[in-house]
Design a protein around this motif. Structure first.
Motif, mmCIF file in Angstrom:
data_model
loop_
_atom_site.group_PDB
_atom_site.id
_atom_site.type_symbol
_atom_site.label_atom_id
_atom_site.label_comp_id
_atom_site.label_asym_id
_atom_site.label_seq_id
_atom_site.Cartn_x
_atom_site.Cartn_y
_atom_site.Cartn_z
ATOM 1 N N PHE A 166 0.849 -1.193 0.000
ATOM 2 C CA PHE A 166 0.000 0.000 0.000
ATOM 3 C C PHE A 166 0.882 1.239 0.000
ATOM 4 N N LEU A 167 0.492 2.210 -0.814
ATOM 5 C CA LEU A 167 1.288 3.426 -0.955
ATOM 6 C C LEU A 167 0.526 4.637 -0.445
ATOM 7 N N THR A 168 1.224 5.463 0.322
ATOM 8 C CA THR A 168 0.744 6.808 0.648
ATOM 9 C C THR A 168 1.892 7.773 0.476
ATOM 10 N N ILE A 169 1.654 8.829 -0.257
ATOM 11 C CA ILE A 169 2.618 9.933 -0.343
ATOM 12 C C ILE A 169 1.881 11.177 0.124
ATOM 13 N N ASN A 170 2.373 11.758 1.208
ATOM 14 C CA ASN A 170 1.694 12.902 1.805
ATOM 15 C C ASN A 170 1.988 14.200 1.068
ATOM 16 N N CYS A 171 0.965 15.042 1.009
ATOM 17 C CA CYS A 171 1.112 16.355 0.395
ATOM 18 C C CYS A 171 0.208 17.327 1.141
ATOM 19 N N THR A 172 0.768 18.434 1.585
ATOM 20 C CA THR A 172 -0.015 19.513 2.169
ATOM 21 C C THR A 172 0.316 20.800 1.438
ATOM 22 N N TYR A 173 -0.580 21.741 1.528
ATOM 23 C CA TYR A 173 -0.383 22.959 0.758
ATOM 24 C C TYR A 173 -0.760 24.196 1.563
ATOM 25 N N THR A 174 -0.257 25.317 1.094
ATOM 26 C CA THR A 174 -0.631 26.633 1.609
ATOM 27 C C THR A 174 -0.989 27.485 0.415
ATOM 28 N N ALA A 175 -2.182 28.045 0.446
ATOM 29 C CA ALA A 175 -2.612 28.877 -0.682
ATOM 30 C C ALA A 175 -3.712 29.809 -0.225
ATOM 31 N N THR A 176 -3.839 30.914 -0.945
ATOM 32 C CA THR A 176 -4.978 31.797 -0.709
ATOM 33 C C THR A 176 -6.120 31.310 -1.591
ATOM 34 N N GLY A 177 -7.324 31.481 -1.134
ATOM 35 C CA GLY A 177 -8.462 31.086 -1.945
ATOM 36 C C GLY A 177 -8.622 29.572 -2.025
ATOM 37 N N TYR A 178 -9.107 29.130 -3.179
ATOM 38 C CA TYR A 178 -9.431 27.716 -3.354
ATOM 39 C C TYR A 178 -8.693 27.176 -4.573
ATOM 40 N N PRO A 179 -7.499 26.663 -4.330
ATOM 41 C CA PRO A 179 -6.693 26.209 -5.472
ATOM 42 C C PRO A 179 -7.199 24.895 -6.056
ATOM 43 N N SER A 180 -6.765 24.609 -7.266
ATOM 44 C CA SER A 180 -6.894 23.266 -7.825
ATOM 45 C C SER A 180 -5.635 22.496 -7.456
ATOM 46 N N LEU A 181 -5.782 21.200 -7.241
ATOM 47 C CA LEU A 181 -4.669 20.376 -6.791
ATOM 48 C C LEU A 181 -4.403 19.261 -7.788
ATOM 49 N N PHE A 182 -3.137 18.934 -7.945
ATOM 50 C CA PHE A 182 -2.718 17.977 -8.967
ATOM 51 C C PHE A 182 -1.654 17.025 -8.413
ATOM 52 N N TRP A 183 -1.639 15.842 -8.986
ATOM 53 C CA TRP A 183 -0.496 14.941 -8.857
ATOM 54 C C TRP A 183 0.024 14.664 -10.258
ATOM 55 N N TYR A 184 1.326 14.900 -10.427
ATOM 56 C CA TYR A 184 2.002 14.592 -11.686
ATOM 57 C C TYR A 184 2.993 13.455 -11.442
ATOM 58 N N VAL A 185 3.247 12.668 -12.494
ATOM 59 C CA VAL A 185 4.218 11.582 -12.402
ATOM 60 C C VAL A 185 5.267 11.773 -13.491
ATOM 61 N N GLN A 186 6.496 11.526 -13.128
ATOM 62 C CA GLN A 186 7.601 11.655 -14.085
ATOM 63 C C GLN A 186 8.373 10.349 -14.121
ATOM 64 N N TYR A 187 8.287 9.667 -15.248
ATOM 65 C CA TYR A 187 9.050 8.442 -15.434
ATOM 66 C C TYR A 187 10.473 8.797 -15.864
ATOM 67 N N PRO A 188 11.426 7.917 -15.650
ATOM 68 C CA PRO A 188 12.834 8.238 -15.927
ATOM 69 C C PRO A 188 13.061 8.794 -17.320
ATOM 70 N N GLY A 189 13.716 9.937 -17.395
ATOM 71 C CA GLY A 189 14.067 10.542 -18.670
ATOM 72 C C GLY A 189 12.912 11.190 -19.418
ATOM 73 N N GLU A 190 11.779 11.296 -18.787
ATOM 74 C CA GLU A 190 10.607 11.856 -19.467
ATOM 75 C C GLU A 190 10.112 13.118 -18.780
#
Lengths: 111, 117
Positions: free
Chosen positions: A18-42
């Motif tokens: 099972f995988l968990t990668i934590n992410c927290t943010y600080t922003a004004t207003g109501y941001p959109s949130l994303f997860w991006y993935v980068q494979y080797p060399g790409e």
């Protein structure tokens, strides 16, 4: 200003763990949130996104829920595969087109 | 889906020379393109935002005379690294946003690895 804090890696897991990668943010207003993935060399590929509180983004078995109360967007997957080995970036956009990225988490899955 | 290409994928140049990197949106018109720089095992650093037909907006600390950006059309933006030095060696990534998508989602190119010798 805006900021994204990601769990530091590298993370090494066995296949089917099972995988968990934590992410927290600080922003004004109501941001959109994303997860991006980068494979080797790409370049980066959008993995999933959520645009408002309580939205759940999902793709390829990965999920993340936009939690406004905890300002979090943790990435989870129930059973990882070797092919999931990559660097994962959490990011936010507060509506001005600019993306603010976390530092990235390198994930390695061993057979 | 929206596709962004970059050319070249890898380039090696000698110190003091200039190198141009192209970023193209293949199946959509991109009014805005972004240029990032990524150091090994680090996150992406936004260098500049380019809008078609106007001057690029550079982030603080990025030398605009060194990193020349031209957004000549709705499908092409170029980054020229002038008088390159070894410290300019890096992975350069562009992205483009598709205004017709109804969101500010950015589509990323595969990146260009620049090595300055």
């Amino acid at each position: 200003g805006n900021s994204v804090t990601q769990m530091e890696g590298p993370v090494t897991l066995s296949e089917e763990a099972f995988l968990t990668i934590n992410c927290t943010y600080t922003a004004t207003g109501y941001p959109s949130l994303f997860w991006y993935v980068q494979y080797p060399g790409e370049g980066l590929q959008l993995l999933l996104k959520a645009t408002k509180a309580d939205d759940k983004g999902s793709n390829k078995g990965f999920e993340a829920t936009y939690r406004k109360e905890t300002t979090s967007f943790h990435l989870e997957k129930g059973s990882v595969q070797v092919s999931d080995s990559a660097v994962y970036f959490c990011a936010l956009s507060d509506g001005n087109e600019k993306l603010t990225f976390g530092t990235g988490t390198r994930l390695t899955i061993i057979p | 889906g929206a596709v962004v290409s970059q050319h070249p994928s890898r380039v090696i140049c000698k110190s003091g020379t200039s190198v141009k990197i192209e970023c193209r949106s293949l199946d959509f018109q991109a009014t805005t393109m972004f240029w990032y720089r990524q150091f090994p095992k680090q996150s992406l650093m936004l260098m500049a935002t380019s809008n078609e037909g106007s001057k690029a907006t550079y982030e603080q600390g990025v030398e605009k005379d060194k990193f020349l950006i031209n957004h000549a059309s709705l499908t092409l933006s170029t980054l020229t690294v002038t008088s390159a030095h070894p410290e300019d060696s890096s992975f350069y990534i562009c992205s483009a946003s598709d205004p017709t998508s109804g969101s500010y989602e950015q589509y990323f190119g595969p990146g260009t690895r620049l090595t300055v010798t």
